[in-house]
Each structure stands twice: as C-alpha cells, then as structure tokens.
Design a protein around this motif. Structure first.
Motif, PDB file in Angstrom:
ATOM      1  N   HIS A   1      31.551  75.016  36.959  1.00 57.83           N
ATOM      2  CA  HIS A   1      30.634  75.451  38.015  1.00 57.83           C
ATOM      3  C   HIS A   1      29.328  75.902  37.376  1.00 57.83           C
ATOM      4  CE1 HIS A   1      33.150  78.718  36.542  1.00 57.83           C
ATOM      5  NE2 HIS A   1      32.132  79.532  36.754  1.00 57.83           N
ATOM      6  N   GLN A   2      28.236  75.816  38.121  1.00 53.77           N
ATOM      7  CA  GLN A   2      26.932  76.197  37.572  1.00 53.77           C
ATOM      8  C   GLN A   2      26.518  77.562  38.133  1.00 53.77           C
ATOM      9  OE1 GLN A   2      26.559  74.159  35.265  1.00 53.77           O
ATOM     10  NE2 GLN A   2      27.773  72.495  36.092  1.00 53.77           N
ATOM     11  N   ILE A   3      25.634  78.217  37.391  1.00 60.70           N
ATOM     12  CA  ILE A   3      25.076  79.495  37.846  1.00 60.70           C
ATOM     13  C   ILE A   3      23.907  79.205  38.797  1.00 60.70           C
ATOM     14  CG2 ILE A   3      23.810  81.578  37.095  1.00 60.70           C
ATOM     15  CD1 ILE A   3      26.745  81.747  36.350  1.00 60.70           C
ATOM     16  N   MET A   4      23.893  79.938  39.899  1.00 66.09           N
ATOM     17  CA  MET A   4      22.850  79.764  40.907  1.00 66.09           C
ATOM     18  C   MET A   4      21.465  80.003  40.298  1.00 66.09           C
ATOM     19  SD  MET A   4      22.930  81.642  44.570  1.00 66.09           S
ATOM     20  CE  MET A   4      22.302  83.233  44.087  1.00 66.09           C
ATOM     21  N   LEU A   5      20.531  79.130  40.624  1.00 65.25           N
ATOM     22  CA  LEU A   5      19.174  79.272  40.077  1.00 65.25           C
ATOM     23  C   LEU A   5      18.382  80.234  40.954  1.00 65.25           C
ATOM     24  CD1 LEU A   5      17.073  78.443  38.019  1.00 65.25           C
ATOM     25  CD2 LEU A   5      16.569  76.425  39.387  1.00 65.25           C
TER      26      LEU A   5
ATOM     27  N   CYS B  26      34.202  75.671  30.104  1.00 70.26           N
ATOM     28  CA  CYS B  26      35.277  75.021  30.891  1.00 70.26           C
ATOM     29  C   CYS B  26      36.034  76.041  31.737  1.00 70.26           C
ATOM     30  CB  CYS B  26      36.272  74.336  29.973  1.00 70.26           C
ATOM     31  SG  CYS B  26      35.524  73.442  28.629  1.00 70.26           S
ATOM     32  N   HIS B  27      36.124  77.281  31.267  1.00 70.40           N
ATOM     33  CA  HIS B  27      36.736  78.387  32.029  1.00 70.40           C
ATOM     34  C   HIS B  27      38.118  78.034  32.600  1.00 70.40           C
ATOM     35  CE1 HIS B  27      33.504  81.492  32.217  1.00 70.40           C
ATOM     36  NE2 HIS B  27      32.742  80.467  31.922  1.00 70.40           N
ATOM     37  N   ILE B  28      38.978  77.511  31.757  1.00 70.51           N
ATOM     38  CA  ILE B  28      40.329  77.157  32.228  1.00 70.51           C
ATOM     39  C   ILE B  28      41.090  78.425  32.647  1.00 70.51           C
ATOM     40  CG2 ILE B  28      42.564  76.209  31.513  1.00 70.51           C
ATOM     41  CD1 ILE B  28      40.260  74.117  31.827  1.00 70.51           C
ATOM     42  N   ALA B  29      41.712  78.361  33.838  1.00 70.15           N
ATOM     43  CA  ALA B  29      42.522  79.479  34.345  1.00 70.15           C
ATOM     44  C   ALA B  29      43.875  78.927  34.790  1.00 70.15           C
ATOM     45  CB  ALA B  29      41.798  80.159  35.506  1.00 70.15           C
ATOM     46  N   THR B  30      44.834  79.808  34.988  1.00 74.69           N
ATOM     47  CA  THR B  30      46.175  79.359  35.388  1.00 74.69           C
ATOM     48  C   THR B  30      46.173  78.976  36.879  1.00 74.69           C
ATOM     49  OG1 THR B  30      46.731  81.700  35.587  1.00 74.69           O
ATOM     50  CG2 THR B  30      47.472  80.580  33.616  1.00 74.69           C
ATOM     51  N   PRO B  31      47.087  78.067  37.260  1.00 72.19           N
ATOM     52  CA  PRO B  31      46.988  77.436  38.589  1.00 72.19           C
ATOM     53  C   PRO B  31      47.044  78.409  39.755  1.00 72.19           C
ATOM     54  CG  PRO B  31      48.632  76.319  37.235  1.00 72.19           C
ATOM     55  CD  PRO B  31      48.172  77.499  36.457  1.00 72.19           C
ATOM     56  N   GLU B  32      47.783  79.529  39.616  1.00 69.02           N
ATOM     57  CA  GLU B  32      47.978  80.415  40.771  1.00 69.02           C
ATOM     58  C   GLU B  32      46.756  81.288  41.062  1.00 69.02           C
ATOM     59  OE1 GLU B  32      49.420  80.637  37.868  1.00 69.02           O
ATOM     60  OE2 GLU B  32      49.203  82.683  37.127  1.00 69.02           O
TER      61      GLU B  32
ATOM     62  N   ASP C 247      43.077  82.684  42.127  1.00 74.02           N
ATOM     63  CA  ASP C 247      42.038  82.331  43.108  1.00 74.02           C
ATOM     64  C   ASP C 247      40.889  81.595  42.427  1.00 74.02           C
ATOM     65  OD1 ASP C 247      43.483  83.501  45.088  1.00 74.02           O
ATOM     66  OD2 ASP C 247      42.356  85.389  45.107  1.00 74.02           O
ATOM     67  N   PHE C 248      40.614  82.008  41.193  1.00 74.00           N
ATOM     68  CA  PHE C 248      39.538  81.371  40.413  1.00 74.00           C
ATOM     69  C   PHE C 248      39.780  79.856  40.321  1.00 74.00           C
ATOM     70  CE2 PHE C 248      37.553  79.928  36.516  1.00 74.00           C
ATOM     71  CZ  PHE C 248      36.330  80.583  36.495  1.00 74.00           C
ATOM     72  N   THR C 249      41.043  79.504  40.047  1.00 76.70           N
ATOM     73  CA  THR C 249      41.385  78.079  39.918  1.00 76.70           C
ATOM     74  C   THR C 249      41.258  77.368  41.252  1.00 76.70           C
ATOM     75  OG1 THR C 249      42.855  78.577  38.096  1.00 76.70           O
ATOM     76  CG2 THR C 249      43.241  76.492  39.240  1.00 76.70           C
ATOM     77  N   LYS C 250      41.702  78.059  42.315  1.00 80.30           N
ATOM     78  CA  LYS C 250      41.610  77.428  43.638  1.00 80.30           C
ATOM     79  C   LYS C 250      40.145  77.163  44.004  1.00 80.30           C
ATOM     80  CE  LYS C 250      46.019  79.293  44.825  1.00 80.30           C
ATOM     81  NZ  LYS C 250      46.637  80.593  44.892  1.00 80.30           N
ATOM     82  N   LEU C 251      39.267  78.076  43.600  1.00 83.94           N
ATOM     83  CA  LEU C 251      37.849  77.921  43.927  1.00 83.94           C
ATOM     84  C   LEU C 251      37.189  76.824  43.087  1.00 83.94           C
ATOM     85  CD1 LEU C 251      35.338  78.919  45.474  1.00 83.94           C
ATOM     86  CD2 LEU C 251      35.054  80.672  43.703  1.00 83.94           C
ATOM     87  N   TYR C 252      37.415  76.858  41.769  1.00 84.11           N
ATOM     88  CA  TYR C 252      36.618  75.994  40.876  1.00 84.11           C
ATOM     89  C   TYR C 252      37.384  74.776  40.335  1.00 84.11           C
ATOM     90  CZ  TYR C 252      33.433  80.000  40.736  1.00 84.11           C
ATOM     91  OH  TYR C 252      32.581  81.022  41.064  1.00 84.11           O
ATOM     92  N   GLN C 253      38.702  74.831  40.349  1.00 80.36           N
ATOM     93  CA  GLN C 253      39.516  73.743  39.783  1.00 80.36           C
ATOM     94  C   GLN C 253      39.026  73.334  38.384  1.00 80.36           C
ATOM     95  OE1 GLN C 253      38.963  71.112  43.147  1.00 80.36           O
ATOM     96  NE2 GLN C 253      40.910  71.799  43.987  1.00 80.36           N
ATOM     97  N   PRO C 254      38.928  74.311  37.483  1.00 82.53           N
ATOM     98  CA  PRO C 254      38.328  74.014  36.174  1.00 82.53           C
ATOM     99  C   PRO C 254      39.133  73.016  35.334  1.00 82.53           C
ATOM    100  CG  PRO C 254      39.271  76.235  36.191  1.00 82.53           C
ATOM    101  CD  PRO C 254      39.323  75.727  37.603  1.00 82.53           C
ATOM    102  N   ALA C 255      40.461  73.032  35.461  1.00 83.20           N
ATOM    103  CA  ALA C 255      41.257  72.094  34.654  1.00 83.20           C
ATOM    104  C   ALA C 255      41.035  70.659  35.130  1.00 83.20           C
ATOM    105  CB  ALA C 255      42.736  72.474  34.722  1.00 83.20           C
ATOM    106  N   ASP C 256      41.022  70.473  36.458  1.00 81.52           N
ATOM    107  CA  ASP C 256      40.781  69.119  36.997  1.00 81.52           C
ATOM    108  C   ASP C 256      39.393  68.632  36.578  1.00 81.52           C
ATOM    109  OD1 ASP C 256      43.213  69.208  38.193  1.00 81.52           O
ATOM    110  OD2 ASP C 256      42.453  69.645  40.213  1.00 81.52           O
ATOM    111  N   ARG C 257      38.456  69.548  36.592  1.00 76.96           N
ATOM    112  CA  ARG C 257      37.077  69.158  36.243  1.00 76.96           C
ATOM    113  C   ARG C 257      36.952  68.832  34.761  1.00 76.96           C
ATOM    114  NH1 ARG C 257      32.798  70.994  39.962  1.00 76.96           N
ATOM    115  NH2 ARG C 257      33.787  71.347  41.963  1.00 76.96           N
ATOM    116  N   LEU C 258      37.654  69.596  33.920  1.00 76.45           N
ATOM    117  CA  LEU C 258      37.608  69.266  32.489  1.00 76.45           C
ATOM    118  C   LEU C 258      38.307  67.926  32.226  1.00 76.45           C
ATOM    119  CD1 LEU C 258      36.893  69.867  29.575  1.00 76.45           C
ATOM    120  CD2 LEU C 258      38.973  71.254  29.400  1.00 76.45           C
ATOM    121  N   ARG C 259      39.431  67.705  32.908  1.00 71.57           N
ATOM    122  CA  ARG C 259      40.140  66.422  32.733  1.00 71.57           C
ATOM    123  C   ARG C 259      39.215  65.259  33.074  1.00 71.57           C
ATOM    124  NH1 ARG C 259      43.885  67.451  35.966  1.00 71.57           N
ATOM    125  NH2 ARG C 259      45.313  68.479  34.536  1.00 71.57           N
TER     126      ARG C 259
END
Ligand SMILES: [Fe+2]
Ligand SMILES: [Fe+2]
Length: 268
Positions: free
Chosen positions: A215-219, A9-15, A17-29
C-alpha cells in the motif's frame, strides 16, 4: 547489471485486520510473478525493509515461503517494522547477513559496489545508524575510492514533506549526508520506508525512495499533512547499469499492461 528494488512488503498473518485490508502476501506474490516474467528480468533483487508488519516469527515464515519464488538472488534489509534477531534466525541461508551486530553488508561481484545499511532502531519507527555504522560506511567508501558505489537502506536521509513520515525519519541523517558528501564515488542512495517514489539530492548524491508492493502513503504535503494510506498501484524500481549509460532507474508497475504497438507491427 539490472537490480529490482522492492520495498515495504509488510507481510502479516492471515487472521489480522491488517491483512484483510492490504492483502500484503497476495500482493508480494504478484510482484514476484511480475519480476520473474518481466521483459526486464533482473540479475538481483533487494527488498529494502519493512519486510513484515509486526516483528513476528510467523510473518517471517510466510515471507520465507513467498520469496523462495524469486528466480534470482534476493537480498534482505531490515526496516523499522523488522526484528533483526528473528530475521537472522529465519534466514540462516542468507549468509551475507553478518552473524551478530547490525545487519550491514556488501554485495560484491558486480561492476558497482553495493553497500547495505541497517537503520533499524529496535522497535522504534525512526531510523538510526550511529557512529560505528557510519564509520563502517566511511571505510567501505574509502577502501575502493575509484569504484562507484550504491547504498541501500530503509530510512531516507532527507525530509520528504510528508510531516508524519518525517517524524519517523532517519535521526542522524546529517551525519550520514556528511559522509556521503566526503566521497565522490557514491552513485546513488536507495531507500524505502515512505511508500512513495521520491527523489532528492542529499550529501551531493541523488537519493531515491521505492514505493511499496502493498500500500502507498497518502500524498498530503506540508505541516498539516495527514498520515493515511491509499491503494495506488504497487510499484517497484529497476536500477539499470551499463558502462555506456551509467546508472539509471525506471519505475515499473506490478501489472501486465497490453502492448499497444511495436515497431514490428509496422508503421501506423
Ligand atoms: Fe513501510
Ligand atoms: Fe518503515
């Protein structure tokens, strides 16, 4: 018995760049909403590591709020991005987590014995089990030799063909596979870490990896394979067991697709 396995899930804090790129919290929700409202509502959920991205307490606080949304019991496993001490601290009510040492545990009360292993190597990307954990696994498998067992752990015990990911694989995979090969009651080994769905026989048992909710790892296979991420759709695994069918796995997308036709609509 129906188990949903969600991973990385790779949850990160909102500020960040990682979060801006992947939005992991929104995706887990969204993944949690999908699991709760699915036609295939699981009995149990396992999150197989890399629960958060940078090992920070605030990330676990966000995760804690999010997974409270699951309408069924949830079990947590650490990955290489996790901090086991913090994980234990932020989730004291997850009392299946042992109070000290590595985060290995058994979930009982189901037809299959569910064994969870901690491959976290304290801040390093590689995974490691070590002699004590492997002995514990050996004992768990030997103590109920006629009962089928599934093993959850973050790092898969095989080379994936994704060179950079293999550079951060399970260091003692051969020792793990030797133990699995010694027992004939291992039904499946279920992992995360590689952000893709991969299957391989290892130690005589089918091992599967679960895609990420984020996010997925590039094949890109082979020696020159580049490490990258892609926005392929988030997926999770549904592990289904009945006495008659045995243990089998379906992949589900975190998306509601329109139903094109059902039998009750009549023959088309
Ligand atoms: Fe990951
Ligand atoms: Fe990982």
């Amino acid at each position: 018995m129906l188990i949903a396995q969600l991973s990385d899930c790779h949850i990160a804090t909102p500020e960040e760049d990682f979060t801006k790129l992947y939005q992991p919290a929104d995706r887990l929700r969204e993944a949690i909403r999908h699991v709760n409202t699915s036609l295939n509502r699981p009995d149990l959920v396992f999150l197989t590591g890399d629960l958060i991205n940078s090992g920070k307490r605030e990330e676990y606080d966000i995760l804690r709020d999010l997974i409270a949304g699951f309408e069924m019991p949830v079990y947590l496993l650490p990955g290489n991005h996790d901090n086991c001490a913090l994980l234990r601290e932020v989730f004291p009510d997850h009392d299946y987590l042992p109070p000290s040492g590595d985060l290995n545990y058994v979930v009982d009360g189901w037809p299959l014995k569910i064994i969870c292993l901690d491959t976290n190597l304290h801040g390093k990307p590689e995974g490691f089990l070590g002699e004590a954990q492997l002995d514990w696994l050996d004992q768990q498998l030997a103590s109920e030799p006629t009962r089928r067992a599934v093993i959850f752990m973050h790092h898969p015990p095989f080379l994936t063909g994704l060179a950079k990911m293999d550079g951060m694989g399970l260091l003692d995979r051969e020792a793990f596979n030797d133990i699995i090969a010694r027992h004939d009651n291992v039904e499946r080994v279920l992992c995360g870490h590689v952000h893709r769905a991969i299957q391989k026989l290892a130690g005589g048992t089918l091992v599967q990896t679960c895609p990420s909710t984020s996010h997925q790892i590039m094949l890109h296979l082979g020696e020159k394979g580049e490490l990258g991420t892609v926005f392929e759709p988030p997926e999770y695994l549904l592990h289904y067991w009945t006495e008659e069918a045995g243990f089998l796995t379906h992949t589900d997308y975190v998306k509601d697709y329109d139903i094109a036709w059902t039998l009750k609509d009549g023959v088309k």
